[in-house]
Design a protein around this motif. Sequence first.
Motif, PDB file in Angstrom:
ATOM      1  N   PRO A 115       0.830  -1.210   0.000  1.00 17.55           N
ATOM      2  CA  PRO A 115       0.000   0.000   0.000  1.00 17.55           C
ATOM      3  C   PRO A 115       0.867   1.265   0.000  1.00 17.55           C
ATOM      4  O   PRO A 115       1.752   1.414   0.838  1.00 17.55           O
ATOM      5  N   LEU A 116       0.611   2.160  -0.955  1.00 12.15           N
ATOM      6  CA  LEU A 116       1.372   3.406  -1.060  1.00 12.15           C
ATOM      7  C   LEU A 116       0.418   4.573  -1.279  1.00 12.15           C
ATOM      8  O   LEU A 116      -0.575   4.443  -1.995  1.00 12.15           O
ATOM      9  N   ASP A 117       0.736   5.705  -0.681  1.00 10.30           N
ATOM     10  CA  ASP A 117      -0.098   6.889  -0.840  1.00 10.30           C
ATOM     11  C   ASP A 117       0.396   7.681  -2.048  1.00 10.30           C
ATOM     12  O   ASP A 117       1.075   8.705  -1.919  1.00 10.30           O
ATOM     13  N   ALA A 118       0.039   7.190  -3.226  1.00 19.19           N
ATOM     14  CA  ALA A 118       0.550   7.788  -4.456  1.00 19.19           C
ATOM     15  C   ALA A 118       0.017   9.196  -4.676  1.00 19.19           C
ATOM     16  O   ALA A 118       0.714  10.048  -5.237  1.00 19.19           O
ATOM     17  N   GLU A 119      -1.200   9.473  -4.247  1.00 18.94           N
ATOM     18  CA  GLU A 119      -1.765  10.806  -4.462  1.00 18.94           C
ATOM     19  C   GLU A 119      -0.991  11.872  -3.679  1.00 18.94           C
ATOM     20  O   GLU A 119      -0.864  13.009  -4.132  1.00 18.94           O
TER      21      GLU A 119
END
Length: 314
Positions: A115-119
């Motif tokens: 899980p990555l917070d790309a935004e």
Amino acid sequence: MQDRYSSSRTFYEDEVAPMIKEKFPEYENRIAVGLVGEGSDCFGYDDFVSRDHDFGTGVVLWVTDEDMLLFGDRLSYEYDKLIEDHAPGNLTMRLRVRRGVMTIRGFYSNILGTPLDAEKCVITDSDWTCLDHNCLATAVDGEVFRDDLGYFTAFRNLLLNYYPDNIWKIRIVSELHRYAQALQVNYARCMSRNDIVAARMCHFEGLDSAMKLFFLMKREYPPYYKWTYRRLTEIDTEGRFAGYIKELSETVGDKSVWEGKDYMPGYRNLSDPIVLLTERIAGLIVRMLREHGLTEGTDPYLEAYVTEIQGKMR
């Protein structure tokens, strides 16, 4: 690079873009579109052989989490209608999953396996440590056709800027150790015992490690294993390293030169062509380490640089 993705870009320009303009005019500048992700076509390596599976025209449409809730289902419906009209029955379920509408966060998290917070365009050192080289290459391949919001491209650029310095050095150290253990130590041990199967495993373990070290020196992510050597030949401007890698892959160890020889630490049996190539490749790796200011040494034994490079970490 653009010509590699001409069919997908044409599909976007002729069919997808007009659909978005007509059906979603208020959201047109919020939808990023391109061809990025899994598949040889995203690397620009698609050919006749690769078209025996998961082949077909398509693009990816990326939206924010918020926009997915607002209009994601409707956008998926309209895109799927285009696909059915464009190539009925041609797309496998696997390819359908790789293309179509998805969130920016979901795309990157799925490709990179965490899980990555790309935004928000954030990657922690902990995240970097667990990311796989090949998955990173998959996340930044292909081409982005449109991205007015810039969220997708911002995270893409973060990945393209490569590993943070400490993570880069950690990965170099890991591969130096792996290469040295496989080809500069354990290969000789196995040949001395006449354990040919284990020696062959050392051979290919070292081959893989050598290529990963080259990519680390070039600050580029190696693609999926079957494309790694092809990409290496493209970025090896001298051609010398790629030539040695090809030669090493085609070479078989000479059992006869090990007969009656007991294993001795540090001894290089250069009569075995695999050992000779191992040292030549190691010499080129050391040269690249010097070019990056990671050492001033000349010893081809790669384990010798592990502690030195660790000492340069911040």
